[in-house]
Design a protein around this motif. Structure first.
Motif, short mmCIF file in Angstrom:
data_model
loop_
_atom_site.label_atom_id
_atom_site.label_comp_id
_atom_site.label_asym_id
_atom_site.label_seq_id
_atom_site.Cartn_x
_atom_site.Cartn_y
_atom_site.Cartn_z
N ARG A 1 0.81 -1.22 0.00
CA ARG A 1 0.00 0.00 0.00
C ARG A 1 0.85 1.28 0.00
NH1 ARG A 1 -5.46 0.00 1.49
NH2 ARG A 1 -6.38 -2.07 1.69
N CYS A 2 2.16 1.13 -0.04
CA CYS A 2 3.04 2.29 -0.03
C CYS A 2 2.75 3.19 -1.23
CB CYS A 2 4.49 1.84 -0.05
SG CYS A 2 5.69 3.19 -0.06
N LYS A 3 2.56 4.49 -1.00
CA LYS A 3 2.24 5.43 -2.06
C LYS A 3 3.48 5.97 -2.76
CE LYS A 3 -2.12 6.90 0.08
NZ LYS A 3 -2.89 8.04 0.65
N ALA A 4 4.66 5.70 -2.19
CA ALA A 4 5.90 6.17 -2.81
C ALA A 4 6.92 5.03 -2.82
CB ALA A 4 6.45 7.38 -2.05
N PRO A 5 6.64 3.94 -3.54
CA PRO A 5 7.51 2.77 -3.51
C PRO A 5 8.93 3.04 -4.01
CG PRO A 5 5.88 2.58 -5.27
CD PRO A 5 5.47 3.74 -4.42
N GLU A 6 9.06 3.92 -5.01
CA GLU A 6 10.40 4.22 -5.50
C GLU A 6 11.25 4.88 -4.44
OE1 GLU A 6 7.62 5.15 -6.99
OE2 GLU A 6 7.55 4.01 -8.88
N GLU A 7 10.63 5.79 -3.67
CA GLU A 7 11.38 6.46 -2.61
C GLU A 7 11.70 5.48 -1.48
OE1 GLU A 7 13.49 9.58 -0.99
OE2 GLU A 7 12.57 9.38 -2.98
N ALA A 8 10.78 4.59 -1.17
CA ALA A 8 11.03 3.57 -0.14
C ALA A 8 12.20 2.69 -0.55
CB ALA A 8 9.78 2.73 0.08
N ALA A 9 12.28 2.34 -1.83
CA ALA A 9 13.38 1.53 -2.34
C ALA A 9 14.71 2.27 -2.21
CB ALA A 9 13.13 1.15 -3.79
N LYS A 10 14.68 3.60 -2.40
CA LYS A 10 15.90 4.39 -2.25
C LYS A 10 16.40 4.37 -0.81
CE LYS A 10 14.50 7.46 -6.02
NZ LYS A 10 14.00 8.80 -6.35
N VAL A 11 15.47 4.35 0.14
CA VAL A 11 15.88 4.28 1.56
C VAL A 11 16.59 2.95 1.81
CG1 VAL A 11 15.09 4.26 3.94
CG2 VAL A 11 13.98 5.76 2.29
#
Length: 423
Positions: free
Chosen positions: A311-321
């Motif tokens: 349900r993450c709305k910013a998966p690309e940013e989460a992957a960067k973390v």
């Protein structure tokens, strides 16, 4: 292991960053309004490191990251509740025993296309895969371990523990230590109630806890023999009585070793950092005792993984973390080796010069165990968390004398079959 220079490590991280499309200025502009939630289980040292990493990343990217952590037991209860309610954190620290359950419920996001792991071996990636897709990124490898007070073992003439020590050796050492201060200090904690300890003991005998199909792979006789082992140690005074053992629910501060009540405790290798952080005496780690015949029972597994909510709305940013955690030199150094030995050879090489004695101990331990390790067993099936709690309850009932070893073994085996059948 091939060594990497700082320049090579920087190039590896830069390549990973480029693969993620991380133009620094553009990424920061795009991330200004991004908000993420990160949830992990931990201890004071892990909390400090993780919060520093998230703060550092936030300052670099502009992404706001809410940080939250709980102890192991409370963590899974809250994560389950939030996930069921559609309010799961964006970044979820995940364990191998729960990965398949969460992934197959479609509550986690496949990460294969979002995160480059070029410096991870196939085995290190496979630990985070479910049905061929990557759902968890390994933050560090570990194995089960015995953490012990060096000075207390030396008092009974044990200067080091051999990698091939047996349960007979364990019995003698713990019994001797318990004679130093009878009734107030014991040789080791009571491991009868730890499901992972039971699994290790089964592995040593060529058996497993669960089959690949998610069924119980052990018998009632196996459970009875396990309870009997610890019952004899308890009666010999080598481990604490039931009222002491029952107070350990998995938090570092609750272990008998930390409370000054025992010289040894059964843990995971990466936990030595947390234990040493709140123990005054110098600690070390060793393998578990083993049967005179059979294998070590040890296997190498992901200590923890990081997953992304479906349900993450910013998966690309989460992957960067996550990339910052496992590939970026700055992030890797902040986390250090507390979560286990990094999977990336470049990360290990970058950390090596700055590792303290505890870090080098972990690195050497995982390398030694790797040489005698058994294959990674099938993942715990859905319902495994309930089995973990069940063993604690039944083992306590046996320890307190509320049920016999035979009846306790039958109860545990029967209820496990029921749990797995309806899961």
């Amino acid at each position: 292991m091939a060594l990497f220079t700082r320049r090579q490590f920087g190039a590896t991280a830069a390549a990973a960053t480029a693969a993620l499309g991380l133009n620094p200025l553009l990424a920061q502009a795009q991330a200004q309004a991004t908000r993420l939630r990160c949830f992990w289980w931990g201890n004071p040292d892990r909390d400090k490191r993780t919060k520093l990493l998230l703060d550092t990343y936030s300052k670099k990217s502009g992404t706001q990251i809410a940080a939250e952590s709980l102890g192991w037991g409370d963590y899974w209860t809250k994560l389950g509740t939030q996930t069921a309610g559609g309010n799961a954190p964006d970044l979820i620290q995940m364990d191998y025993r729960y990965l398949f359950e969460y992934a197959r419920r479609e509550t986690l996001l496949p990460l294969d296309k979002l995160l480059p792991l070029a410096d991870f071996s196939p085995q290190e990636k496979d630990g985070g895969k479910v049905d061929g897709k990557l759902y968890g990124v390994n933050l560090g490898s570990n194995s089960k371990a015995m953490v012990y007070d060096i000075a207390m073992l030396e008092k009974v003439g044990v200067k080091s523990i051999d990698i091939n020590w047996t349960w007979d050796d364990f019995t003698k050492i713990t019994t001797d230590i318990s004679k130093i201060n009878p009734g107030k200090y014991w040789g080791a904690s009571d491991n009868s109630r730890w499901e992972q300890g039971f699994e290790q003991w089964l592995n040593q005998r060529g058996k497993m806890l669960y089959t690949a199909e998610g069924k119980a792979a052990f018998t009632r006789d196996d459970v009875a023999a396990w309870f009997d082992l610890w019952d004899k140690l308890r009666k010999a005074g080598a481990i604490p009585p039931a009222d002491v053992g029952a107070t350990n629910n998995g938090k570092v501060e609750e272990y008998e070793l930390t409370r000054g009540l025992a010289a040894m405790s059964f843990v995971n290798s990466n936990q030595v950092v947390a234990f040493q952080g709140i123990n005054k005496n110098k600690l070390a780690i060793s393998v578990f005792p083993r049967a005179k015949t059979g294998s070590s029972g040890h296997y190498i597994k992901p200590s923890q993984m990081m997953s992304v909510s479906a349900r993450c709305k910013a998966p690309e940013e989460a992957a960067k973390v996550i990339n910052f955690m496992v590939n970026d030199p700055e992030g890797v150094k902040i986390l250090g080796i507390e979560r286990g030995v990094p999977c990336s050879a470049a990360a290990r090489a970058a950390l090596a010069p700055d590792l303290d004695a505890l870090g080098k101990m972990q690195l050497d331990y995982v390398a030694a165990v790797t040489k005698v390790a058994v294959p990674l067993p099938p993942p715990p099936p859905k319902g495994a968390g309930e089995v973990e709690n069940l063993l604690r309850r039944v083992a306590d009932a046996v320890a307190f004398g509320r049920t016999s070893i035979k009846d306790g073994a039958q109860q545990f085996h029967t209820e496990v079959e029921g749990i797995l059948a309806r899961a």
